[in-house]
Scaffold this active site. Sequence first.
Site, short mmCIF file in Angstrom:
data_model
loop_
_atom_site.label_atom_id
_atom_site.label_comp_id
_atom_site.label_asym_id
_atom_site.label_seq_id
_atom_site.Cartn_x
_atom_site.Cartn_y
_atom_site.Cartn_z
N ASP A 172 0.84 -1.18 0.00
CA ASP A 172 0.00 0.00 0.00
C ASP A 172 0.88 1.24 0.00
OD1 ASP A 172 -3.07 0.84 0.78
OD2 ASP A 172 -1.60 2.25 1.60
N ASN A 180 -3.18 13.05 -3.22
CA ASN A 180 -4.36 13.45 -3.99
C ASN A 180 -4.91 14.79 -3.52
OD1 ASN A 180 -4.65 11.45 -5.94
ND2 ASN A 180 -5.86 10.12 -4.63
N HIS A 185 -5.82 14.58 -8.38
CA HIS A 185 -5.89 13.17 -8.75
C HIS A 185 -5.02 12.82 -9.95
CE1 HIS A 185 -9.02 11.89 -5.92
NE2 HIS A 185 -9.56 13.08 -6.10
N ASP A 189 -2.64 9.72 -9.87
CA ASP A 189 -2.64 8.64 -10.87
C ASP A 189 -1.24 8.39 -11.41
OD1 ASP A 189 -5.34 8.34 -10.53
OD2 ASP A 189 -5.90 9.33 -12.41
N GLU A 215 -4.77 2.46 -4.01
CA GLU A 215 -3.31 2.48 -3.98
C GLU A 215 -2.73 1.17 -3.48
OE1 GLU A 215 -4.69 4.44 -0.06
OE2 GLU A 215 -5.41 4.11 -2.10
#
Length: 312
Positions: A172, A180, A185, A189, A215
């Site tokens: 993770d 974010n 975002h 990404d 994630e």
Amino acid sequence: MFLSQLPPDVIQPVLEALPMPVFFKDRAGIYRGCNLAFTTLLGLCPADVVGKSVFDLSPPDLAQVYFEADEALMSAGQDQRYESQVQTPSGQRLDVIFYKSVLRDTEGQVSGLVGTILDITERKRMEQQLAEMATRDPLTGLMNRRAILSHLERLHADRRSQRQPLCLLMCDVDHFKSINDRHGHAVGDEVLTQVAQVLRQHLRDGDQVGRIGGEEFLVVLQSTEPEQLAQVGERLRQVVASHPLMSLDTTFSVTLSIGAARSLRADEDWASVVSRADQALYVAKRTGRDRVVMADSEPPRQLLHKDWHKQL
């Protein structure tokens, strides 16, 4: 009556009017005629085709396929449809479907065959793209949730039959929500995409990684030694932590929290192994992040908060 016995001014205009390649052969497998579409496909002229066999016109591996199919067709005396390839003058191989039927003489005996060729190269390419889309995460290009869990299930069945343990890592990205929130975002990404690339590039042969969601990534190890499990997890953690990520002129240094687990018994369900790795990941996040935590024992049933079987 065999097609080659018909007057050329009768049969040839019919053949040339057809847009698909057409050919016919005698009982010995020798070409006795074809149309322009067929010679164009092979980069030949009619004189190069008539009187020749497949072994004269095609690469040996393809010629053998054609020869065996022709013999099977004329022995059975029926129709035939099969997928194969043809090689163009440039050396490119096209995916095609052959449709063939036997020809009979006036006494009803098989005297040869007539065939057509349908080019399905583009269809095959689109089918492959659709198959990729069905198994790939669109953002990172990794296996998607369904694909990595299906791979895990198949590997687990193999491991169980050999009475070997299953080893995996739940990874993770730390503090991803703050990335974010702070940068948007699009940047988030890009971070996920680059982390996915780093993980994929530093896995060993046989290891597989997929994006479970958000994630979170699942790494399924091919090897089964417990010490290798911890070593691989630590190596991936260090590689990601030391790899600068670039996005919109911003350099990031992200870390991973990793939960590692291996099956404890030959009959342990793979979903239980994933759940224990998930719990070890939770411990890694709770105790400071940027670390690998091994799941040494099976957690109480009430802690198995995800039904991994339903993710397939």
